[in-house]
Structures are given as structure tokens and as C-alpha cells.
Design an enzyme around this catalytic site. Structure first.
Site, short mmCIF file in Angstrom:
data_model
loop_
_atom_site.label_atom_id
_atom_site.label_comp_id
_atom_site.label_asym_id
_atom_site.label_seq_id
_atom_site.Cartn_x
_atom_site.Cartn_y
_atom_site.Cartn_z
N GLU A 176 0.82 -1.22 0.00
CA GLU A 176 0.00 0.00 0.00
C GLU A 176 0.85 1.27 0.00
OE1 GLU A 176 -3.54 2.31 2.48
OE2 GLU A 176 -2.63 0.53 3.35
N LYS A 213 -2.90 -2.16 -2.73
CA LYS A 213 -3.93 -1.26 -2.21
C LYS A 213 -3.49 0.16 -2.54
CE LYS A 213 -6.56 0.05 1.90
NZ LYS A 213 -7.00 -0.33 3.27
#
Length: 295
Positions: A176, A213
């Protein structure tokens, strides 16, 4: 590779991933949003006890087991706790929800337009514990504030370095590198990030696969090539400070990207709601995010 049934659910399931991983720094804000002020606890143990009660209420609510949530990201204390009389990872998987563990220690100071993750000296220990608890994967967050090619390359390289360490334990890492949606260089950040992600993905071994993500890109479908990349299990979106409505509206512009929202899921839940009201509000948010994720 992790449990094949869980892998199939994450890779092919219709739905989204709930982010229930607020840690020490963000817990007071999450509790305040829920209607519990800082005068309600006097130390960290009491604070974490209150947030665990909130998360247990979410996890055991009827709407959470509707089949529209395919995964949930947990803080370590939540993973180690119980919900409905069962260990949380077991309680989740009994409802068809695949559990992930947040493993990062927060952000370092900004350098070259990005905030790398702080060192994670106990990463191997966290991974071993996660495997023992029946977790499928992990999640770790860093931040991109400026379109600085050197900084973004370092940010993504660090994510994949930790990711390979996590993969060695049989867990699937969620990578992420969040692009700050308030950045005035956001569109350029997205493009540089895409190039660095493709470099790192192409360098993975044949048996190594990760999840991504990412912030919802300025240019719709910019990340379509990542969705199709053989080393990517699933591409999920963070809400990044958007309201539920705005995050869902932006997500629907990106085919194949599913939600992994925190604020967008929890923003209207209150401790004062009775169980029926609580579940109705939660169910409404779940339905809205689900529709955006399958659009």
C-alpha cells in the site's frame, strides 16, 4: 501460498475488503467518530479495549456476514482477541471473511516527497504469529506526497522488500503506497507509481504474488494493467479521506478495482445506536461500497 480456499475468495470473490486496522495513533480518532471521547479512557489498555468492543460489534453484526465483505484487515490486538466467543480470525473466516494483519509501525518523516515506513524489526515474529492464528495475509502503508521519481522508487522498493519477507512465511502481502489525494501533483504521482509498481512486479519470482492497495487514480482505469498483471492477486482501493459517497463515486470509474475502505465503512456508526440501528447503518454502508466494488 496461503490457504487455497481463502486465495480463491480474495482473487475471485464478489465484494470488498473492510479495513478495521486503526492502531495506536489513529484509535482515538476512530473512537471519537464512534461517539467515545478521550475522557472515556485513561490509558492505552482501556482505549484498545473500547476499540475492540467496537470492532467485535462490527464483525458479529448480521450484515457483516452478508457475503459482500470478502476480507478484513486487522490490528494485531484485534487478531489476538475474540469476537462472539471465538478467536477473531476464526470468527471472520466462519463468516466467509478472509483475515489480514496490519504489520507496519507507522510512517517515517517525509523525504524526497514521500514517507517511507518505519523499520519493522519484529516482522518475522509478526508473520509467524499471523500464520499460527490462521491469517491469510498482511498489509503495510507508506505515503507519496509529491511527484518525486527518486522518492516514489524508494517507497515502492521498500514495500516490495518487506513484501518478499512476508511471502517467505506463506502469507500474501498487501502493498500500500498511498498517494495523498490532497497532493497538487497527484496525477503525476499516479503515473510514476504505476511505472515503479510494474518494475517490481515483473521482478518477482514465478511463485510470488502480491495484492495492491492504492489510492483511486485521477485518470480512470489508469491501473487496469495492474489488475491484469499475473503477479497481482487483487487490486483494492483505499478511501484516502474521501467520504463514503465520494469514494464510491470515484471507485465506480475504475473497472475491476474493489474497495478496502475504513472511514468510508465506519463513518456513520455510533456507540449510542441500538443493535438494530447499528446493523441497519452498517448494512447500508456495506451495500453502497459493495455496489461500487462490483460496478
Amino acid at each position: 501460498m496461503a490457504n487455497s480456499e481463502m486465495l480463491n475468495k480474495i482473487e475471485n470473490g464478489q465484494g470488498f475488503i473492510a479495513a478495521l486496522d486503526q492502531s495506536g495513533g489513529s484509535t482515538p480518532k476512530a473512537l471519537a467518530g464512534y461517539g467515545i471521547g478521550e475522557d472515556s479512557f485513561s490509558n492505552d489498555d482501556e482505549m484498545f479495549g473500547l476499540i475492540h468492543k467496537m470492532r467485535s460489534r462490527i464483525i458479529t453484526a448480521p450484515s457483516f456476514g452478508s457475503g459482500k465483505i470478502i476480507g478484513a484487515i486487522l490490528f494485531e490486538k484485534t487478531m489476538n482477541g475474540e469476537a462472539g466467543g471465538k478467536p477473531v480470525p476464526e470468527a471472520l473466516w466462519d463468516r466467509g471473511v478472509v483475515p489480514f494483519l496490519k504489520v507496519d509501525k507507522g510512517l517515517a518523516d517525509e523525504e524526497n516527497g514521500v514517507q517511507l515506513m518505519k523499520p519493522i524489526p519484529d516482522l518475522d515474529e509478526q508473520c509467524k504469529n499471523a500464520v499460527a492464528k490462521g491469517m491469510f495475509g498482511t498489509k503495510m502503508r507508506s505515503v507519496i506526497n509529491k511527484a518525486n521519481a527518486k522518492g516514489i522508487a524508494a517507497n515502492v522498493a521498500q514495500q516490495f522488500e518487506f513484501g518478499k519477507q512476508i511471502l517467505s512465511h506463506g502469507l500474501v502481502p498487501i502493498i500500500e503506497p498511498e498517494v495523498n489525494i490532497k497532493s497538487d501533483e497527484r496525477a503525476e504521482c499516479d503515473k510514476i507509481l504505476l511505472g515503479e509498481l510494474n518494475k517490481q512486479l515483473d521482478a518477482l519470482a514465478d511463485d510470488q504474488r502480491v495484492m495492491l492497495k492504492l489510492s483511486i487514480p485521477v485518470e480512470p482505469n489508469l491501473y487496469k494493467s495492474l489488475i491484469d498483471h499475473p503477479k497481482v492477486v487483487r487490486l483494492v482501493a483505499l478511501s484516502g479521506g474521501y467520504s463514503t459517497e465520494d469514494a464510491c463515486a470515484e471507485l465506480t470509474k475504475n473497472e475491476g478495482m474493489i474497495a478496502s475502505f475504513s472511514r468510508g465503512l465506519l463513518q456513520d456508526l455510533r456507540v449510542s445506536q441500538n443493535d438494530e440501528e447499528f446493523d441497519a447503518v452498517l448494512g447500508g454502508a456495506i451495500d453502497q461500497i459493495y455496489r461500487a466494488s462490483i460496478a
